[in-house]
Scaffold this motif. Structure first.
Motif, PDB file in Angstrom:
ATOM      1  N   UNK A  15       0.835  -1.204   0.000  1.00 47.39           N
ATOM      2  CA  UNK A  15       0.000   0.000   0.000  1.00 47.39           C
ATOM      3  C   UNK A  15       0.866   1.249   0.000  1.00 47.39           C
ATOM      4  N   UNK A  16       1.864   1.270   0.860  1.00 44.82           N
ATOM      5  CA  UNK A  16       2.748   2.430   0.977  1.00 44.82           C
ATOM      6  C   UNK A  16       3.529   2.664  -0.313  1.00 44.82           C
ATOM      7  N   UNK A  17       4.080   1.598  -0.894  1.00 41.64           N
ATOM      8  CA  UNK A  17       4.861   1.731  -2.125  1.00 41.64           C
ATOM      9  C   UNK A  17       4.005   2.164  -3.304  1.00 41.64           C
ATOM     10  N   UNK A  18       2.785   1.647  -3.388  1.00 37.64           N
ATOM     11  CA  UNK A  18       1.941   1.920  -4.540  1.00 37.64           C
ATOM     12  C   UNK A  18       1.135   3.194  -4.451  1.00 37.64           C
ATOM     13  N   UNK A  19       0.689   3.536  -3.238  1.00 39.51           N
ATOM     14  CA  UNK A  19      -0.225   4.665  -3.092  1.00 39.51           C
ATOM     15  C   UNK A  19       0.180   5.666  -2.025  1.00 39.51           C
ATOM     16  N   UNK A  20       1.255   5.399  -1.333  1.00 35.27           N
ATOM     17  CA  UNK A  20       1.663   6.314  -0.274  1.00 35.27           C
ATOM     18  C   UNK A  20       0.762   6.179   0.943  1.00 35.27           C
ATOM     19  N   UNK A  21       0.803   7.184   1.779  1.00 37.23           N
ATOM     20  CA  UNK A  21      -0.025   7.187   2.984  1.00 37.23           C
ATOM     21  C   UNK A  21      -0.567   8.598   3.191  1.00 37.23           C
ATOM     22  N   UNK A  22      -1.818   8.665   3.592  1.00 36.61           N
ATOM     23  CA  UNK A  22      -2.451   9.958   3.850  1.00 36.61           C
ATOM     24  C   UNK A  22      -1.893  10.585   5.121  1.00 36.61           C
ATOM     25  N   UNK A  23      -1.864  11.914   5.118  1.00 36.80           N
ATOM     26  CA  UNK A  23      -1.415  12.630   6.304  1.00 36.80           C
ATOM     27  C   UNK A  23      -2.300  12.258   7.491  1.00 36.80           C
ATOM     28  N   UNK A  24      -1.660  11.981   8.607  1.00 32.55           N
ATOM     29  CA  UNK A  24      -2.397  11.655   9.824  1.00 32.55           C
ATOM     30  C   UNK A  24      -2.727  10.178   9.975  1.00 32.55           C
ATOM     31  N   UNK A  25      -2.378   9.356   8.986  1.00 22.46           N
ATOM     32  CA  UNK A  25      -2.645   7.918   9.065  1.00 22.46           C
ATOM     33  C   UNK A  25      -1.382   7.220   9.528  1.00 22.46           C
ATOM     34  N   UNK A  26      -1.528   6.339  10.507  1.00 20.38           N
ATOM     35  CA  UNK A  26      -0.398   5.590  11.052  1.00 20.38           C
ATOM     36  C   UNK A  26      -0.541   4.123  10.663  1.00 20.38           C
ATOM     37  N   UNK A  27       0.180   3.719   9.632  1.00 18.51           N
ATOM     38  CA  UNK A  27       0.109   2.334   9.180  1.00 18.51           C
ATOM     39  C   UNK A  27       0.805   1.367  10.127  1.00 18.51           C
ATOM     40  N   UNK A  28       1.560   1.885  11.095  1.00 17.73           N
ATOM     41  CA  UNK A  28       2.232   1.001  12.037  1.00 17.73           C
ATOM     42  C   UNK A  28       1.299   0.568  13.168  1.00 17.73           C
ATOM     43  N   UNK A  29       0.148   1.205  13.274  1.00 16.73           N
ATOM     44  CA  UNK A  29      -0.818   0.816  14.307  1.00 16.73           C
ATOM     45  C   UNK A  29      -1.602  -0.402  13.829  1.00 16.73           C
ATOM     46  N   UNK A  30      -2.493  -0.890  14.659  1.00 17.63           N
ATOM     47  CA  UNK A  30      -3.319  -2.041  14.300  1.00 17.63           C
ATOM     48  C   UNK A  30      -4.435  -1.581  13.363  1.00 17.63           C
TER      49      UNK A  30
END
Length: 89
Positions: A15-30
């Motif tokens: 997801x991160x490689x293909x689309x990045x991450x939105x501001x304020x979203x923490x992909x390291x959380x559950x």
């Protein structure tokens, strides 16, 4: 040789490689049961993610099931491959 294992961490990476991450979203959380919309990913991002997974892991899945997947858990379930390892909560 066994098939590669696909985990939630792999999904986060793709997801991160293909689309990045939105501001304020923490992909390291559950995020297993967090809606993709809440995470900032639309259907196009999920199709790109699915395409990357198919190419990288050789896993094929039913695209109709993917369209119904609204969370990472549902997305991993839609892959339907027995080699998928989901974390135990």
């Amino acid at each position: 040789m066994s098939a590669p294992t696909f985990t939630l961490d792999d999904l986060k990476r793709v997801l991160l490689e293909g689309s990045g991450v939105s501001e304020g979203v923490d992909l390291t959380s559950n995020i297993l049961d967090v809606e993709f919309d809440t995470l900032g990913y639309d259907s196009l991002a999920l199709l790109e993610t699915a395409s990357r997974i198919e190419r990288e892991y050789g896993i094929e899945f039913d695209e109709a099931l993917l369209s119904e997947a609204t969370t990472p858990r549902a997305f991993l379930d839609a892959l339907g491959a027995p080699e998928i390892a989901l974390p135990v909560n």
